[in-house]
Design a protein around this motif. Structure first.
Motif, mmCIF file in Angstrom:
data_model
loop_
_atom_site.group_PDB
_atom_site.id
_atom_site.type_symbol
_atom_site.label_atom_id
_atom_site.label_comp_id
_atom_site.label_asym_id
_atom_site.label_seq_id
_atom_site.Cartn_x
_atom_site.Cartn_y
_atom_site.Cartn_z
ATOM 1 N N PHE A 12 1.510 -1.229 0.250
ATOM 2 C CA PHE A 12 -0.173 -0.047 -0.410
ATOM 3 C C PHE A 12 1.401 1.042 0.329
ATOM 4 C CE2 PHE A 12 -2.244 3.518 2.606
ATOM 5 C CZ PHE A 12 -3.035 3.822 1.704
ATOM 6 N N LEU A 13 2.126 0.911 1.162
ATOM 7 C CA LEU A 13 2.777 2.213 0.955
ATOM 8 C C LEU A 13 3.082 2.715 -0.954
ATOM 9 C CD1 LEU A 13 4.329 2.077 4.414
ATOM 10 C CD2 LEU A 13 2.885 3.525 3.270
ATOM 11 N N VAL A 14 3.665 1.279 -1.514
ATOM 12 C CA VAL A 14 4.519 1.912 -3.122
ATOM 13 C C VAL A 14 3.233 2.458 -3.402
ATOM 14 C CG1 VAL A 14 5.516 0.431 -3.967
ATOM 15 C CG2 VAL A 14 6.173 -0.708 -2.422
ATOM 16 N N TYR A 15 2.560 2.177 -3.562
ATOM 17 C CA TYR A 15 1.355 2.612 -4.456
ATOM 18 C C TYR A 15 0.953 3.702 -3.471
ATOM 19 C CZ TYR A 15 -0.323 -1.778 -5.884
ATOM 20 O OH TYR A 15 -0.394 -3.407 -5.884
ATOM 21 N N VAL A 16 1.653 4.239 -2.249
ATOM 22 C CA VAL A 16 1.081 5.889 -2.794
ATOM 23 C C VAL A 16 2.388 6.569 -2.728
ATOM 24 C CG1 VAL A 16 1.768 7.556 -0.380
ATOM 25 C CG2 VAL A 16 -0.450 4.977 0.016
ATOM 26 N N LEU A 17 3.484 5.883 -2.631
ATOM 27 C CA LEU A 17 4.938 6.606 -3.559
ATOM 28 C C LEU A 17 4.317 6.397 -4.788
ATOM 29 C CD1 LEU A 17 7.717 7.259 -1.895
ATOM 30 C CD2 LEU A 17 8.263 5.282 -3.358
ATOM 31 N N LYS A 18 3.850 5.793 -5.569
ATOM 32 C CA LYS A 18 4.187 6.150 -6.480
ATOM 33 C C LYS A 18 2.372 6.966 -6.791
ATOM 34 C CE LYS A 18 5.256 1.042 -7.648
ATOM 35 N NZ LYS A 18 4.903 0.198 -8.876
ATOM 36 N N TYR A 19 1.675 6.945 -6.059
ATOM 37 C CA TYR A 19 1.162 8.195 -6.957
ATOM 38 C C TYR A 19 1.639 9.719 -6.502
ATOM 39 C CZ TYR A 19 -2.467 11.217 -5.819
ATOM 40 O OH TYR A 19 -3.480 12.703 -5.979
ATOM 41 N N LEU A 20 2.556 9.833 -5.908
ATOM 42 C CA LEU A 20 3.013 11.069 -4.580
ATOM 43 C C LEU A 20 4.566 11.214 -5.970
ATOM 44 C CD1 LEU A 20 3.543 10.781 -1.337
ATOM 45 C CD2 LEU A 20 2.314 12.068 -2.426
ATOM 46 N N GLU A 21 4.892 10.495 -6.385
ATOM 47 C CA GLU A 21 5.369 10.827 -7.458
ATOM 48 C C GLU A 21 5.158 11.062 -8.970
ATOM 49 O OE1 GLU A 21 8.946 7.086 -9.443
ATOM 50 O OE2 GLU A 21 7.039 6.814 -9.380
ATOM 51 N N ASN A 22 4.132 11.023 -9.225
ATOM 52 C CA ASN A 22 3.308 11.545 -10.577
ATOM 53 C C ASN A 22 3.487 13.216 -10.150
ATOM 54 O OD1 ASN A 22 2.919 9.471 -12.254
ATOM 55 N ND2 ASN A 22 0.692 9.166 -10.637
ATOM 56 N N GLY A 23 3.504 13.826 -8.939
ATOM 57 C CA GLY A 23 3.064 14.992 -8.547
ATOM 58 C C GLY A 23 4.569 16.057 -7.866
ATOM 59 N N TYR A 24 5.487 15.185 -7.785
ATOM 60 C CA TYR A 24 6.466 15.527 -6.789
ATOM 61 C C TYR A 24 8.025 14.908 -7.577
ATOM 62 C CZ TYR A 24 2.677 17.339 -3.715
ATOM 63 O OH TYR A 24 1.456 17.170 -2.896
ATOM 64 N N ASP A 25 8.936 14.930 -7.280
ATOM 65 C CA ASP A 25 10.112 14.414 -6.863
ATOM 66 C C ASP A 25 10.554 14.255 -5.851
ATOM 67 O OD1 ASP A 25 12.868 14.681 -7.813
ATOM 68 O OD2 ASP A 25 14.141 15.970 -7.128
ATOM 69 N N ILE A 26 10.691 12.698 -6.079
ATOM 70 C CA ILE A 26 11.169 12.408 -4.312
ATOM 71 C C ILE A 26 12.324 12.030 -4.389
ATOM 72 C CG2 ILE A 26 8.251 11.541 -4.309
ATOM 73 C CD1 ILE A 26 8.852 8.739 -5.651
ATOM 74 N N LYS A 27 13.107 11.690 -5.312
ATOM 75 C CA LYS A 27 14.277 11.334 -5.237
ATOM 76 C C LYS A 27 15.130 11.119 -3.856
ATOM 77 C CE LYS A 27 14.243 8.812 -9.496
ATOM 78 N NZ LYS A 27 13.651 8.192 -9.795
ATOM 79 N N ASP A 28 15.478 12.074 -3.914
ATOM 80 C CA ASP A 28 15.850 12.666 -2.241
ATOM 81 C C ASP A 28 15.291 12.057 -1.149
ATOM 82 O OD1 ASP A 28 17.673 14.297 -3.764
ATOM 83 O OD2 ASP A 28 16.452 16.086 -3.698
ATOM 84 N N GLU A 29 14.067 12.263 -1.131
ATOM 85 C CA GLU A 29 13.490 11.712 0.114
ATOM 86 C C GLU A 29 13.677 10.512 0.419
ATOM 87 O OE1 GLU A 29 11.973 13.923 -1.629
ATOM 88 O OE2 GLU A 29 12.207 15.870 -0.414
ATOM 89 N N CYS A 30 13.593 9.310 -0.665
ATOM 90 C CA CYS A 30 13.541 7.638 -0.786
ATOM 91 C C CYS A 30 14.293 7.261 -1.298
ATOM 92 C CB CYS A 30 12.221 7.655 -1.784
ATOM 93 S SG CYS A 30 10.621 8.529 -1.653
ATOM 94 N N GLU A 31 15.322 8.211 -0.756
ATOM 95 C CA GLU A 31 17.167 7.811 -1.092
ATOM 96 C C GLU A 31 17.248 6.173 -0.153
ATOM 97 O OE1 GLU A 31 21.761 8.869 -1.434
ATOM 98 O OE2 GLU A 31 20.095 10.707 -2.217
#
Length: 102
Positions: A12-31
Motif C-alpha cells: 500500500f505504501l508503495v502505491y502511495v509513493l507511486k501516486y506521489l511520484e506523479n506530482g513531486y520529485d521524490i528521489k532525495d526523500e526516498c533514497e
C-alpha cells in the motif's frame, strides 16, 4: 501484526509513493528506501526487514508531504516516523548479528 499483513501494508505504501511520484520529485526523500532493495514482492525477506522498510518508506512519505504541502503535516509525525525507522534498523542489525553468530 503478521508478516503477510506487513507485506500488504508495504505494498500500500508503495502505491502511495507511486501516486506521489506523479506530482513531486521524490528521489532525495526516498533514497534510503530505494537503497534497502526490499520490495513487497520479496516475501523471502524477514518480518523485521519488511517492518524496517515500512518505517523508512513511511518516513519518506511524511517528509515529502511535509515539505511539499505547505507544512500541513505536524513535525512530530515526521520525527516520530524517523525515530521508528531508526529503532527498527537496530532490530534488523541485532537479528543479522544473531544469524552471523550461528
Amino acid at each position: 501484526m503478521y508478516k503477510d499483513e506487513m507485506i500488504q501494508l508495504h505494498q500500500f505504501l508503495v502505491y502511495v509513493l507511486k501516486y506521489l511520484e506523479n506530482g513531486y520529485d521524490i528521489k532525495d526523500e526516498c533514497e534510503e528506501y530505494f537503497s534497502l532493495n526490499i520490495s513487497p514482492h520479496h516475501i523471502h525477506r524477514t518480518k523485521a526487514e519488511h517492518k524496517y522498510a515500512i518505517f523508512v518508506l513511511s518516513s519518506a512519505i511524511s517528509e515529502i508531504l511535509a515539505r511539499k504541502e505547505g507544512n500541513n503535516l505536524p513535525p512530530n509525525v515526521v520525527n516520530g516516523l524517523s525515530e521508528l525507522a531508526r529503532r527498527s534498523r537496530k532490530e534488523v542489525v541485532k537479528m543479522e548479528a544473531r544469524l552471523e553468530a550461528k
